[in-house]
Write an enzyme that holds these catalytic residues in place. Structure first.
Site, short mmCIF file in Angstrom:
data_model
loop_
_atom_site.label_atom_id
_atom_site.label_comp_id
_atom_site.label_asym_id
_atom_site.label_seq_id
_atom_site.Cartn_x
_atom_site.Cartn_y
_atom_site.Cartn_z
N ARG A 24 0.84 -1.20 0.00
CA ARG A 24 0.00 0.00 0.00
C ARG A 24 0.87 1.25 0.00
O ARG A 24 2.10 1.18 0.12
CB ARG A 24 -0.93 0.02 1.22
CG ARG A 24 -0.22 -0.03 2.55
CD ARG A 24 -1.24 -0.08 3.67
NE ARG A 24 -0.63 -0.22 4.99
CZ ARG A 24 -1.33 -0.26 6.11
NH1 ARG A 24 -2.63 -0.18 6.08
NH2 ARG A 24 -0.72 -0.37 7.27
N GLY A 25 0.22 2.38 -0.16
CA GLY A 25 0.89 3.67 -0.04
C GLY A 25 2.05 3.86 -1.00
O GLY A 25 1.99 3.51 -2.18
N ILE A 26 3.13 4.41 -0.47
CA ILE A 26 4.30 4.76 -1.27
C ILE A 26 4.93 3.52 -1.89
O ILE A 26 5.27 3.50 -3.08
CB ILE A 26 5.32 5.51 -0.40
CG1 ILE A 26 4.74 6.85 0.08
CG2 ILE A 26 6.62 5.75 -1.18
CD1 ILE A 26 5.51 7.51 1.19
N VAL A 74 10.24 -5.81 9.64
CA VAL A 74 11.42 -4.94 9.61
C VAL A 74 11.97 -4.67 11.01
O VAL A 74 13.05 -4.09 11.14
CB VAL A 74 11.15 -3.61 8.89
CG1 VAL A 74 11.01 -3.82 7.40
CG2 VAL A 74 9.94 -2.89 9.48
N ASN A 100 11.63 0.80 2.00
CA ASN A 100 10.45 1.65 2.16
C ASN A 100 9.63 1.34 3.41
O ASN A 100 9.01 2.23 3.97
CB ASN A 100 9.55 1.49 0.93
CG ASN A 100 8.17 2.06 1.15
OD1 ASN A 100 7.99 3.27 1.18
ND2 ASN A 100 7.18 1.20 1.34
N TYR A 168 7.20 14.09 16.32
CA TYR A 168 7.91 13.37 15.27
C TYR A 168 9.40 13.19 15.57
O TYR A 168 10.17 12.78 14.72
CB TYR A 168 7.72 14.11 13.94
CG TYR A 168 7.85 13.24 12.72
CD1 TYR A 168 6.84 12.35 12.37
CD2 TYR A 168 8.96 13.32 11.90
CE1 TYR A 168 6.94 11.55 11.23
CE2 TYR A 168 9.08 12.53 10.76
CZ TYR A 168 8.07 11.65 10.43
OH TYR A 168 8.17 10.88 9.30
N LYS A 175 15.27 9.35 10.42
CA LYS A 175 15.40 9.74 9.00
C LYS A 175 16.72 10.45 8.76
O LYS A 175 17.38 10.25 7.74
CB LYS A 175 14.23 10.63 8.59
CG LYS A 175 12.86 10.01 8.72
CD LYS A 175 12.72 8.74 7.90
CE LYS A 175 11.29 8.23 7.94
NZ LYS A 175 11.13 6.95 7.21
N ILE A 204 2.99 12.89 3.16
CA ILE A 204 2.34 12.24 2.03
C ILE A 204 1.04 11.61 2.51
O ILE A 204 0.99 10.98 3.56
CB ILE A 204 3.25 11.15 1.41
CG1 ILE A 204 4.61 11.75 1.03
CG2 ILE A 204 2.59 10.52 0.19
CD1 ILE A 204 4.58 12.82 -0.02
N ASP A 205 -0.01 11.74 1.72
CA ASP A 205 -1.33 11.26 2.11
C ASP A 205 -1.39 9.74 1.96
O ASP A 205 -1.72 9.21 0.90
CB ASP A 205 -2.39 11.92 1.24
CG ASP A 205 -3.73 12.01 1.96
OD1 ASP A 205 -3.86 11.43 3.04
OD2 ASP A 205 -4.65 12.66 1.43
#
Length: 267
Positions: A24-26, A74, A100, A168, A175, A204-205
């Site tokens: 899903r997603g990215i 992961v 990812n 965050y 990151k 990102i949505d």
């Protein structure tokens, strides 16, 4: 890979992408982007085997490529070693690796919080899924890439290490760490004709972002800050990841982070 082709279709066709977290997603958008260009796909999922099978049937019928899915947690990066052994049986080469997969929900408790509520376990989980999983996954990919003369590695990142986002700190810190790891990997792997880069996305949505308790607030803020007046989509990042793996377009680009943020980090 020493002779750079001039045509993207010629370069991509018949190669193999390994990507984590692609149901899903990215991750799903990246998988489809590569499949559309004739790239075979080995992808991982956490729990949603049913969706993985749907994706396999769809891309194989639409694009006449080979796709195989594999379960991966992961939070246990060493699983990559056995996973690549399975990939070796299903595919004759590995050319691209995209790290990812992310974690959210219970696994990030103590990591997604204000500074004074951060806990080692939550922070460790985020770091493991972001940095350690990238390292082990990339190391195993490199062993295969060396056999075919080179390859390209991409880590997904986010602008949470460039601009403040409430709660965050754990993600932003990791990151930042993975982007630094990308630079070191690029230096060490260049001699093998392997390029390593990162794609850093603004908010990102995706389902992962919608799971955050302040999703509505983040969405409204991004739409107001971006000159383009919208949130980013998974397809926005998929294009960047594909560009970084295409030696006809980015052959001299390595150790870099491409920021795809709709102009929001300048605000």
């Amino acid at each position: 890979m020493s002779n750079t082709p001039t045509n993207t279709a010629e370069y991509m066709k018949g190669k193999t992408l390994v990507i984590s977290g692609a149901t899903r997603g990215i991750g799903k958008a990246i998988l489809y982007k590569f499949a559309q260009h004739g790239v075979n796909v080995a992808f991982t999922y956490n729990k949603n085997e049913e969706e993985a099978q749907k994706i396999i049937q769809d891309v194989e019928s639409k694009y006449q490529i080979k796709a195989v899915s594999y379960p991966l947690n992961v939070l246990e990066p060493e699983q990559y070693i056995a996973l690549y052994d399975k990939i070796d049986k299903d595919f004759d080469r590995v050319d691209f690796f995209v790290s990812n997969a992310i974690i959210y929900g219970r696994s990030v408790v103590g990591g997604f919080a204000p500074f004074m509520r951060l806990k080692p376990n939550g922070l460790n989980n985020i770091y493991t899924a972001t940095v350690l999983a990238f390292v082990v996954g990339a190391q195993e990919a490199v062993k295969r890439m060396q056999k075919v003369g080179g390859g390209n590695i991409v880590s997904l990142s986010s602008t949470g290490n460039l601009v403040y986002m409430p709660n965050y700190a754990g993600h932003g810190n990791s990151k930042n760490a993975v982007e630094t790891m990308v630079k070191y990997a690029a230096q060490d792997l260049g001699e093998f004709n392997i390029r390593v880069n990162a794609v850093s996305g603004g908010p990102i949505d995706t389902d992962a972002l919608r799971a955050f308790p302040d999703y509505a607030e983040v969405k409204a803020k991004v739409e107001s800050q971006s000159p383009l007046k919208r949130m980013g989509t998974p397809q926005d990042l998929a294009g960047a990841a594909f560009f970084l793996c295409d030696n006809t377009q980015s052959a001299w680009l390595t150790g870099q982070t491409i920021v795809i943020d709709g102009g929001t980090t300048f605000v």
